[in-house]
Design a protein around this motif. Structure first.
Motif, PDB file in Angstrom:
ATOM      1  N   SER A  44       0.828  -1.199   0.000  1.00 29.30           N
ATOM      2  CA  SER A  44       0.000   0.000   0.000  1.00 29.30           C
ATOM      3  C   SER A  44       0.856   1.240   0.000  1.00 29.30           C
ATOM      4  CB  SER A  44      -0.920  -0.025   1.223  1.00 29.30           C
ATOM      5  OG  SER A  44      -1.716   1.120   1.250  1.00 29.30           O
ATOM      6  N   ILE A  95      -8.045   3.710   3.870  1.00 27.13           N
ATOM      7  CA  ILE A  95      -7.200   2.565   3.528  1.00 27.13           C
ATOM      8  C   ILE A  95      -6.377   2.131   4.735  1.00 27.13           C
ATOM      9  CG2 ILE A  95      -5.277   1.810   2.080  1.00 27.13           C
ATOM     10  CD1 ILE A  95      -6.360   3.624  -0.124  1.00 27.13           C
ATOM     11  N   THR A 114      -9.260   1.416  -3.738  1.00 30.12           N
ATOM     12  CA  THR A 114      -7.821   1.590  -3.546  1.00 30.12           C
ATOM     13  C   THR A 114      -7.135   1.988  -4.843  1.00 30.12           C
ATOM     14  OG1 THR A 114      -7.857  -0.083  -1.795  1.00 30.12           O
ATOM     15  CG2 THR A 114      -5.715   0.480  -2.726  1.00 30.12           C
ATOM     16  N   VAL A 153     -13.748   0.070   1.577  1.00 32.48           N
ATOM     17  CA  VAL A 153     -12.429  -0.003   0.955  1.00 32.48           C
ATOM     18  C   VAL A 153     -12.288  -1.349   0.257  1.00 32.48           C
ATOM     19  CG1 VAL A 153      -9.952   0.076   1.332  1.00 32.48           C
ATOM     20  CG2 VAL A 153     -11.466   1.525   2.709  1.00 32.48           C
TER      21      VAL A 153
END
Length: 291
Positions: A3, A244, A190, A185
């Motif tokens: 991420s 996130i 994302t 999410v």
């Protein structure tokens, strides 16, 4: 999932290439095809994690050694506290006045570069290193302290507390929206946020390049109407990355991530909150500077 937040790339809680620690696109909270493959626990090798062998669904671990919400809260408080301490020291020791402005800005830029390097080193490490994370927080705090002092001195004495309150409001609002599932999410969310953040950063870099070549504000993304628009977009992006971050924390706890990874959660949350604070401070500076 590998991420990112708007500032730096960082390693997520997953140990594979699936989203948020899954080998499939499904989360334990999401519905979907009942015949789809059950998500695989990326922490199955963690002796402290528990797995429901009949249903394949993760269960909350009952033993010590795994990450809990208390661990995340504690380490996030330590990391943010280090940022605040660094900011206070810089505010007091590096005044932004006519006699010291060059020295103060120079130290602030140096601190920002060191913070960037420490964050990048941590981002590419497989395991969290508290010393790197707290070092990043301390130098980031020095940078924030000088910038905040400059805004207070030359723009508005009330800009900093307003930016702090605004950051807290965004955090609370996103947390409520996430917990009530107003924000969901998933891969699509994302991917959209990542693409928007990359585009945003590229525009800011282009603006910085034009500013360095031609002087002034470059393409005008940091002042006037465009500055206000991009300030709002920056805060919205920060809010999306908070969601996130919350998802990563939730998945880490659900799947029994090792306790040490609560430092990664603190690292990510701190970077996102710093991003939101800087965007809020810039937006407030533009609005009050136009008064």
């Amino acid at each position: 999932m590998r991420s990112s937040n708007p500032v730096f790339s960082r390693r997520g809680f997953s140990r594979d290439n699936g989203y948020a620690g899954f080998n499939t696109a499904q989360s334990p909270q999401a519905g979907g095809n009942p015949y789809a493959q059950a998500p695989t626990n990326p922490y199955a090798t963690n002796p402290y994690a528990q797995q429901d062998t009949q249903q394949g669904a993760p269960q909350a671990p009952a033993r010590s050694g795994v990450m809990t919400i208390d661990d995340v809260v504690t380490r996030t408080a330590i990391t943010l506290g280090t940022v605040v301490a660094g900011a206070v020291v810089a505010w007091l020791a590096l005044p932004v006045d006519a006699a010291n402005i060059g020295k103060s800005y120079g130290i602030a830029i140096g601190a920002a570069l060191i913070a960037f390097v420490l964050a990048m080193v941590q981002s590419f490490k497989r395991r969290p290193t508290p010393a790197l994370i707290l070092g990043y927080a301390a130098f980031e705090g020095i940078f924030l302290g000088v910038i905040s002092s400059a805004v207070t001195t030359y723009v508005s004495a009330g800009a900093v507390p307003q930016a702090v309150l605004g950051t807290m409001a965004v955090f609370a609002g996103v947390l409520i929206a996430y917990k009530t599932r107003l924000i969901r999410v998933n891969r699509r969310f994302t991917g959209f946020v990542m693409a928007a953040a990359i585009g945003f950063m590229l525009l800011m870099l282009v603006n910085l390049l034009f500013s360095a070549i031609g002087g002034g504000d470059g393409l005008g993304f940091r002042s006037g109407g465009l500055g206000i628009l991009f300030g709002i977009i920056g805060i919205i992006l920060g809010a999306c990355f908070l969601a996130i971050d919350f998802k990563q924390v939730e998945d880490g706890i659900t799947y029994g991530a090792p306790r040490e990874e609560s430092w990664l959660a603190a690292f990510g949350l701190t970077m996102t909150l710093v991003w939101i604070y800087l965007e809020a401070l810039r937006l407030i500076s533009i609005l009050q500077g136009n008064d």
